[in-house]
Design an enzyme around this catalytic site. Sequence first.
Site, PDB file in Angstrom:
ATOM      1  N   GLU A   1       0.830  -1.206   0.000  1.00 47.40           N
ATOM      2  CA  GLU A   1       0.000   0.000   0.000  1.00 47.40           C
ATOM      3  C   GLU A   1       0.872   1.267   0.000  1.00 47.40           C
ATOM      4  O   GLU A   1       0.686   2.169  -0.827  1.00 47.40           O
ATOM      5  CB  GLU A   1      -0.873  -0.057   1.261  1.00 47.40           C
ATOM      6  CG  GLU A   1      -1.911   0.992   1.377  1.00 47.40           C
ATOM      7  CD  GLU A   1      -2.477   1.040   2.810  1.00 47.40           C
ATOM      8  OE1 GLU A   1      -2.067   0.236   3.665  1.00 47.40           O
ATOM      9  OE2 GLU A   1      -3.305   1.916   3.043  1.00 47.40           O
TER      10      GLU A   1
ATOM     11  N   CYS B   1       8.268 -10.943   5.618  1.00 51.71           N
ATOM     12  CA  CYS B   1       7.590 -10.708   4.336  1.00 51.71           C
ATOM     13  C   CYS B   1       7.417 -12.006   3.548  1.00 51.71           C
ATOM     14  O   CYS B   1       6.494 -12.134   2.763  1.00 51.71           O
ATOM     15  CB  CYS B   1       8.354  -9.671   3.532  1.00 51.71           C
ATOM     16  SG  CYS B   1      10.118  -9.986   3.478  1.00 51.71           S
TER      17      CYS B   1
ATOM     18  N   GLU C   1      -2.004  -9.852   3.924  1.00 50.73           N
ATOM     19  CA  GLU C   1      -0.959 -10.159   4.902  1.00 50.73           C
ATOM     20  C   GLU C   1      -1.523 -10.106   6.326  1.00 50.73           C
ATOM     21  O   GLU C   1      -2.080  -9.085   6.730  1.00 50.73           O
ATOM     22  CB  GLU C   1       0.162  -9.130   4.802  1.00 50.73           C
ATOM     23  CG  GLU C   1       1.114  -9.350   3.654  1.00 50.73           C
ATOM     24  CD  GLU C   1       2.317  -8.433   3.767  1.00 50.73           C
ATOM     25  OE1 GLU C   1       2.131  -7.204   3.778  1.00 50.73           O
ATOM     26  OE2 GLU C   1       3.439  -8.952   3.844  1.00 50.73           O
TER      27      GLU C   1
HETATM   28  P1  NAD Z   1       4.707   0.303   6.163  1.00 44.76           P
HETATM   29  O1  NAD Z   1       4.584   0.339   4.689  1.00 44.76           O
HETATM   30  O2  NAD Z   1       3.532   0.677   6.976  1.00 44.76           O
HETATM   31  O3  NAD Z   1       5.875   1.303   6.629  1.00 44.76           O
HETATM   32  C1  NAD Z   1       7.190   1.167   6.126  1.00 44.76           C
HETATM   33  C2  NAD Z   1       7.912   2.487   6.248  1.00 44.76           C
HETATM   34  O4  NAD Z   1       7.293   3.452   5.401  1.00 44.76           O
HETATM   35  C3  NAD Z   1       7.906   3.098   7.645  1.00 44.76           C
HETATM   36  O5  NAD Z   1       9.177   3.652   7.876  1.00 44.76           O
HETATM   37  C4  NAD Z   1       6.840   4.182   7.540  1.00 44.76           C
HETATM   38  O6  NAD Z   1       7.011   5.249   8.455  1.00 44.76           O
HETATM   39  C5  NAD Z   1       7.064   4.661   6.122  1.00 44.76           C
HETATM   40  N1  NAD Z   1       5.924   5.327   5.499  1.00 44.76           N
HETATM   41  C6  NAD Z   1       4.603   5.172   5.749  1.00 44.76           C
HETATM   42  N2  NAD Z   1       3.873   5.965   4.923  1.00 44.76           N
HETATM   43  C7  NAD Z   1       4.755   6.618   4.117  1.00 44.76           C
HETATM   44  C8  NAD Z   1       4.622   7.559   3.046  1.00 44.76           C
HETATM   45  N3  NAD Z   1       3.434   7.954   2.608  1.00 44.76           N
HETATM   46  N4  NAD Z   1       5.738   7.997   2.444  1.00 44.76           N
HETATM   47  C9  NAD Z   1       6.968   7.573   2.849  1.00 44.76           C
HETATM   48  N5  NAD Z   1       7.156   6.711   3.864  1.00 44.76           N
HETATM   49  C10 NAD Z   1       6.060   6.221   4.490  1.00 44.76           C
HETATM   50  O7  NAD Z   1       5.256  -1.146   6.513  1.00 44.76           O
HETATM   51  P2  NAD Z   1       5.530  -1.776   7.954  1.00 44.76           P
HETATM   52  O8  NAD Z   1       4.220  -2.032   8.609  1.00 44.76           O
HETATM   53  O9  NAD Z   1       6.563  -0.963   8.678  1.00 44.76           O
HETATM   54  O10 NAD Z   1       6.259  -3.165   7.575  1.00 44.76           O
HETATM   55  C11 NAD Z   1       5.570  -4.314   7.246  1.00 44.76           C
HETATM   56  C12 NAD Z   1       5.484  -4.457   5.740  1.00 44.76           C
HETATM   57  O11 NAD Z   1       6.798  -4.499   5.178  1.00 44.76           O
HETATM   58  C13 NAD Z   1       4.817  -5.745   5.318  1.00 44.76           C
HETATM   59  O12 NAD Z   1       3.939  -5.472   4.255  1.00 44.76           O
HETATM   60  C14 NAD Z   1       5.994  -6.603   4.827  1.00 44.76           C
HETATM   61  O13 NAD Z   1       5.637  -7.601   3.917  1.00 44.76           O
HETATM   62  C15 NAD Z   1       6.885  -5.573   4.248  1.00 44.76           C
HETATM   63  N6  NAD Z   1       8.273  -6.059   4.135  1.00 44.76           N
HETATM   64  C16 NAD Z   1       8.768  -6.387   2.904  1.00 44.76           C
HETATM   65  C17 NAD Z   1      10.071  -6.873   2.785  1.00 44.76           C
HETATM   66  C18 NAD Z   1      10.655  -7.224   1.437  1.00 44.76           C
HETATM   67  O14 NAD Z   1      11.851  -7.383   1.355  1.00 44.76           O
HETATM   68  N7  NAD Z   1       9.861  -7.343   0.383  1.00 44.76           N
HETATM   69  C19 NAD Z   1      10.867  -7.025   3.923  1.00 44.76           C
HETATM   70  C20 NAD Z   1      10.333  -6.679   5.153  1.00 44.76           C
HETATM   71  C21 NAD Z   1       9.026  -6.191   5.256  1.00 44.76           C
END
Ligand code: NAD
Length: 500
Positions: free
Chosen positions: A254, A307, A403
């Site tokens: 998202e 993830c 998820e």
């Molecule tokens: P998240 O997307 O809510 O937040 C991730 C980061 O983005 C945080 O630092 C948050 O502050 C920042 N953020 C939020 N809104 C933003 C915006 N509009 N602009 C810029 N930055 C913004 O994710 P989360 O809840 O911290 O982590 C869990 C998610 O991460 C799960 O969906 C997981 O699958 C994914 N993940 C993916 C991998 C991969 O390698 N593909 C690895 C680890 C986690």
Amino acid sequence: MRIGIPDQAPDGISPDVTAFLKAPQMLINGQSVGGEGGSFDVFNPADGSVLAQVPSGSEADVDRAVLAAKAAMAGAWGGMSGAERTRLMLKLADLIEENGEELAQLETLENGKSIMLSRLVEVASSAEYLRYMAGWATKIRGETFDVSISVPPGTRYTAYTRKEPVGVVAAITPWNFPLNMCVWKVAPALAAGCTVVLKPAEETPLTSLRFAELAREAGFPDGVVNVITGDGATGAALVRHPGVDKITFTGSTEVGKKIGTQAMQTVKPVTLELGGKAPMVFFDDMDLNLLGPATGIGMFFNSGQTCCAGARIYVQKGIYEEAVATLKAITSSLAIGEGMNPANQINPVVSAKHFDHVNRMITQGIADGATPLLDIAAPKQGYYVAPQLFADARSDTAIMQDEVFGPVATITPFETEEEAIAMANDTRYGLGASLWTRDINRVMKLVPQVQAGTVWVNSHNIPDQNMPFGGFKQSGIGREHGTGALDNYLETKSVCVAYT
Ligand code: NAD
């Protein structure tokens, strides 16, 4: 529940950790700063207490960090050789190890994960990752090309490419593997010669802030590594800053879509590592002894907050009853409790917000007709979710498509290979998947049919610094690790030289 910032180190907590928790600061242009946007609380998921107050980075803080990173590119850092960058990175890796127990405790305190995972994955593998990437800094090279045109007549040309650092990197990370994710982004960027402004997740900023202090101690020039803390608004300010040359993001699909859209407004290169809903496919002929690691590492590693977590289990009919009984027995035997006790295998989820999300997904799964197979009690104080396995989940329901990111998996029977592959691919995600079988012919035939960036065979959730990692479909754009990770931070410049 707010219990307050501890004045003294709780049992077993290093005094260095307690001292650090009193006033964690951002790093901008080599200076520890409090920021202009106030502060926010960081919680301990094991009991809901406030661990620390951390600066809330404002737009002005972001601006100063990006300008500092820009200036560093134009200054001493930009003129450094690959060998000099390697030396600094190796020094930083040593410092991570020397301060490993402090970092591991900080990670467990802010994230809730097992101290064993913090020591082995967050600390030890982050140090190794830095060393691996440090080696690439001296191996960046272009190619030479023959050129066929000869205009004006008699003129000849030789062309070659240069690989140049892309510039200032905005790196935004999630909370599930905080130090690892920080290093997965910062290390290749530094090896390539870039400078970085990192924005860690608001739930887990502490190890990234300590990492920044260690980077300064290692001797990186001011402005090369900057760490800004804050929530999504701080991240968004960083993404839209005109001084940023490259964005690398790990987090939810998202938010990744928003960041990708924003990046295209100024046509910035962007790497997106996003969500997943990985299938694990158990064939009749699999070694059933592997159900232990399949559960501990595949399904419930990091309490399912991975993830690539094997959240959708598909079991061939011939072993279905036996496999389900074994998975239930193994899951029921997992010790639930705080991460500081290494005996505990299921630890609290990261935050009150995430606790609510996981519980909502469980409730929704039941409302959508899935059958919970376990009735396990979890501790009441802190953000504990008891592991759960579901049967009878319909493929079009949230528990199968979205998820959960917690200790929850669905189990579905199948008969044929074709059916298994169709079920495995029935998701908008495509990050990881695994096939469990003794039949190498089946493996070689089916691997190309699986829509996922990584396919493990008789294993799951095993990343390696040398093995490209990233997603098909809505799991992302680009790959981390290996040489590909470095390419994310390099521009290719063609140079065409005329001579007669
Ligand atoms: P998240 O997307 O809510 O937040 C991730 C980061 O983005 C945080 O630092 C948050 O502050 C920042 N953020 C939020 N809104 C933003 C915006 N509009 N602009 C810029 N930055 C913004 O994710 P989360 O809840 O911290 O982590 C869990 C998610 O991460 C799960 O969906 C997981 O699958 C994914 N993940 C993916 C991998 C991969 O390698 N593909 C690895 C680890 C986690």
